[in-house]
Design a protein around this motif. Structure first.
Motif, short mmCIF file in Angstrom:
data_model
loop_
_atom_site.label_atom_id
_atom_site.label_comp_id
_atom_site.label_asym_id
_atom_site.label_seq_id
_atom_site.Cartn_x
_atom_site.Cartn_y
_atom_site.Cartn_z
N HIS A 184 0.83 -1.20 0.00
CA HIS A 184 0.00 0.00 0.00
C HIS A 184 0.86 1.26 0.00
CE1 HIS A 184 -3.15 2.88 0.91
NE2 HIS A 184 -2.38 3.32 1.89
N VAL A 185 1.89 1.29 0.84
CA VAL A 185 2.74 2.47 0.90
C VAL A 185 3.46 2.68 -0.43
CG1 VAL A 185 4.67 3.57 2.09
CG2 VAL A 185 3.01 2.26 3.40
N LEU A 186 3.96 1.60 -1.01
CA LEU A 186 4.66 1.70 -2.29
C LEU A 186 3.75 2.23 -3.39
CD1 LEU A 186 6.67 -1.63 -2.10
CD2 LEU A 186 7.70 0.63 -2.40
N ALA A 187 2.51 1.79 -3.40
CA ALA A 187 1.59 2.17 -4.47
C ALA A 187 0.96 3.55 -4.25
CB ALA A 187 0.49 1.12 -4.60
N ALA A 188 0.68 3.87 -2.99
CA ALA A 188 -0.11 5.08 -2.72
C ALA A 188 0.68 6.21 -2.09
CB ALA A 188 -1.29 4.71 -1.80
N HIS A 189 1.84 5.93 -1.50
CA HIS A 189 2.58 6.96 -0.78
C HIS A 189 4.06 6.96 -1.14
CE1 HIS A 189 -0.98 7.62 1.68
NE2 HIS A 189 -1.03 6.31 1.92
N PRO A 190 4.40 7.19 -2.40
CA PRO A 190 5.82 7.20 -2.77
C PRO A 190 6.63 8.26 -2.05
CG PRO A 190 4.45 8.05 -4.55
CD PRO A 190 3.52 7.45 -3.55
N ASP A 191 5.95 9.27 -1.48
CA ASP A 191 6.67 10.29 -0.73
C ASP A 191 7.16 9.77 0.62
OD1 ASP A 191 3.98 10.05 0.05
OD2 ASP A 191 3.93 12.08 0.87
N ALA A 192 6.83 8.53 0.96
CA ALA A 192 7.32 7.94 2.21
C ALA A 192 8.79 7.54 2.12
CB ALA A 192 6.48 6.71 2.56
N PHE A 193 9.39 7.64 0.92
CA PHE A 193 10.73 7.12 0.71
C PHE A 193 11.70 8.24 0.37
CE2 PHE A 193 7.56 3.97 -0.39
CZ PHE A 193 7.95 2.90 0.39
N ALA A 194 12.97 8.04 0.70
CA ALA A 194 14.01 9.01 0.34
C ALA A 194 14.00 9.23 -1.17
CB ALA A 194 15.37 8.51 0.81
N ASP A 195 14.24 10.45 -1.57
CA ASP A 195 14.19 10.79 -3.00
C ASP A 195 15.44 10.30 -3.72
OD1 ASP A 195 13.75 11.83 -5.49
OD2 ASP A 195 13.97 13.94 -4.90
N LYS A 196 15.28 9.26 -4.50
CA LYS A 196 16.34 8.73 -5.36
C LYS A 196 15.85 8.68 -6.79
CE LYS A 196 18.97 7.63 -1.76
NZ LYS A 196 20.31 8.22 -1.51
N SER A 197 15.03 9.65 -7.18
CA SER A 197 14.31 9.57 -8.45
C SER A 197 15.22 9.71 -9.66
CB SER A 197 13.22 10.64 -8.50
OG SER A 197 13.76 11.94 -8.27
N ARG A 198 16.46 10.13 -9.50
CA ARG A 198 17.36 10.18 -10.65
C ARG A 198 17.81 8.78 -11.07
NH1 ARG A 198 23.09 10.31 -8.99
NH2 ARG A 198 23.66 11.25 -10.97
N PHE A 199 17.62 7.80 -10.20
CA PHE A 199 17.99 6.42 -10.50
C PHE A 199 16.82 5.70 -11.17
CE2 PHE A 199 20.88 7.67 -7.17
CZ PHE A 199 22.08 7.09 -7.54
N SER A 200 17.09 5.02 -12.26
CA SER A 200 16.01 4.32 -12.96
C SER A 200 15.37 3.25 -12.09
CB SER A 200 16.54 3.71 -14.26
OG SER A 200 17.58 2.78 -14.03
N MET A 201 16.12 2.65 -11.18
CA MET A 201 15.54 1.61 -10.33
C MET A 201 14.32 2.10 -9.56
SD MET A 201 18.71 -0.68 -8.86
CE MET A 201 19.49 0.70 -8.03
N ASP A 202 14.37 3.34 -9.09
CA ASP A 202 13.22 3.87 -8.35
C ASP A 202 12.00 4.05 -9.26
OD1 ASP A 202 14.33 3.97 -5.80
OD2 ASP A 202 13.68 6.04 -5.47
N TRP A 203 12.22 4.08 -10.56
CA TRP A 203 11.12 4.20 -11.52
C TRP A 203 10.40 2.87 -11.70
CZ3 TRP A 203 12.47 3.09 -17.13
CH2 TRP A 203 11.35 3.18 -17.95
N TYR A 204 11.13 1.79 -12.02
CA TYR A 204 10.46 0.55 -12.41
C TYR A 204 10.33 -0.48 -11.29
CZ TYR A 204 15.23 -1.27 -12.88
OH TYR A 204 16.53 -1.65 -12.64
N TYR A 205 11.06 -0.32 -10.18
CA TYR A 205 11.07 -1.38 -9.18
C TYR A 205 9.73 -1.64 -8.50
CZ TYR A 205 15.18 -4.21 -8.27
OH TYR A 205 16.12 -5.19 -8.32
N PRO A 206 8.87 -0.64 -8.30
CA PRO A 206 7.55 -0.99 -7.74
C PRO A 206 6.78 -1.99 -8.61
CG PRO A 206 7.95 1.34 -7.50
CD PRO A 206 9.05 0.81 -8.38
N VAL A 207 7.00 -1.95 -9.92
CA VAL A 207 6.38 -2.93 -10.82
C VAL A 207 7.12 -4.25 -10.73
CG1 VAL A 207 5.72 -3.42 -13.20
CG2 VAL A 207 5.68 -1.06 -12.36
#
Length: 346
Positions: A184-207
């Protein structure tokens, strides 16, 4: 597309770097549990039973009383003594994958206590909202924040642990609850995590980790496709560098396959074959601005990701559906503000 013979050659390139004590190292020489397990999974697909047996013996030997592994081990000595939560969780994915491929009940039962200790360590680091902080340091103190990529991998590990528990008749309902809360947190609250959005892993890993699927997953991948995907080469490791990497590209292949987007998955897999070495190993990455391999190394974890992606696309083993089949069982609310969770940040 590479065939089974090429897949086996790639797995053999991993076996060639395995150390005498059973550890499968990074190019720098240290071993961490997550990459080690990924390499064992690839060798399992290729039927390399003895290197895999030695690899699981390494895990059993280096697991600590709290269920964790040191972040880095070299020569049998812990170089960094903190314990990462995603390292511990991945052993459940590894052992479940091993069971799916081999049907080896003896190995599954022998290493089940190792998985139980590891996942109990992991859920002990879950916050009240549901994310799981990334480590417990050498003094036993939990970290102050969680990582989205790590938690996505943890979600998969918890789901695999639940399946192992059901198979062995030793249910662990607290793992399933932890996985549901984490999804639930991964899908609905991505702001719960440290910002690493420049890394592609943070883009596709929830899938990839199964927490986000369906229309939400399709939208998520489309959102940053142009940012990270370099046609004909693979995907960037980070958004701001002209550098594609084989492991990340093959993980995106697995994520696309999990969504049923096999056409794009196969195209990306074909694109990344420019990193293949004649001995079956793979260069870690390619810096396409100056046209050089970067770093100048061929890594076991890259080869492992290639093998797992090839298996998913071609059904080479009984574990080919591991990333496709392990997913969240609940759907997050369409309005995260109505779920009652504590806001991640003010």
């Amino acid at each position: 597309m590479i065939g089974r013979e090429e897949v086996v050659r790639t797995a053999l390139s991993i076996a060639a770097i395995q150390q005498d004590d059973g550890g499968v190292p990074w190019p720098e020489g240290h071993v961490d549990a997550w990459n080690h397990i990924e390499c064992l999974m690839a060798m399992t697909v290729a039927g390399l039973a003895e290197p895999v047996r030695r690899g699981y013996a390494w895990l059993a030997r280096h697991q600590r009383e709290d269920g964790s592994w040191p972040m880095k081990v070299a020569g049998g000595v812990a170089l960094e003594r903190g314990g990462e939560s995603n390292h511990a969780a991945y052993v459940a994915a590894g052992l479940w994958h091993h069971h799916l491929v081999t049907g080896d009940q003896d190995t599954t039962e022998r290493h089940w206590p190792m998985v139980k200790a590891a996942l109990d360590y992991v859920v002990g680091l879950q916050t009240g909202r549901g994310e799981i902080v990334w480590e417990r340091d050498a003094r036993g103190r939990p970290a102050a924040y969680a990582l989205l990529t790590g938690c996505s991998s943890i979600h998969q590990g918890l789901r695999c642990g639940v399946l192992l528990a059901e198979h062995l008749g030793d249910p662990q309902p607290h793992w399933e609850l932890a996985a549901d809360r984490l999804a639930h947190v991964l899908a609905a609250h991505p702001d719960a995590f440290a910002d690493k959005s420049r890394f592609s892993m943070d883009w596709y890993y929830p899938v990839l980790g199964g927490a986000v699927r369906g229309a939400q997953a399709v939208e998520l991948l489309e959102r940053e496709w142009a940012t990270f995907v370099v046609p004909g080469l693979g995907i960037r490791c980070v958004s701001d560098q002209p550098w594609v990497t084989g492991a990340e590209t093959c993980e995106l292949v697995l994520a696309l396959d999990a969504l049923g987007d096999r056409e794009r998955a196969a195209r990306l897999f074909a694109d990344v074959q420019h990193l293949r070495h004649e001995d079956g190993s793979y260069w870690t990455g390619w810096q396409f601005a100056n046209r050089r391999h970067f770093p100048h190394e061929r890594s076991g974890y890259t080869a492992a990701a290639v093998v797992l992606a090839a298996d998913a696309l071609q059904g080479l083993s009984g574990g080919s559906g591991l990333f496709r089949d392990v997913s969240a069982v609940s759907v997050p609310p369409s309005d995260p503000g109505l779920c009652g969770c504590t806001p991640a940040r003010a």
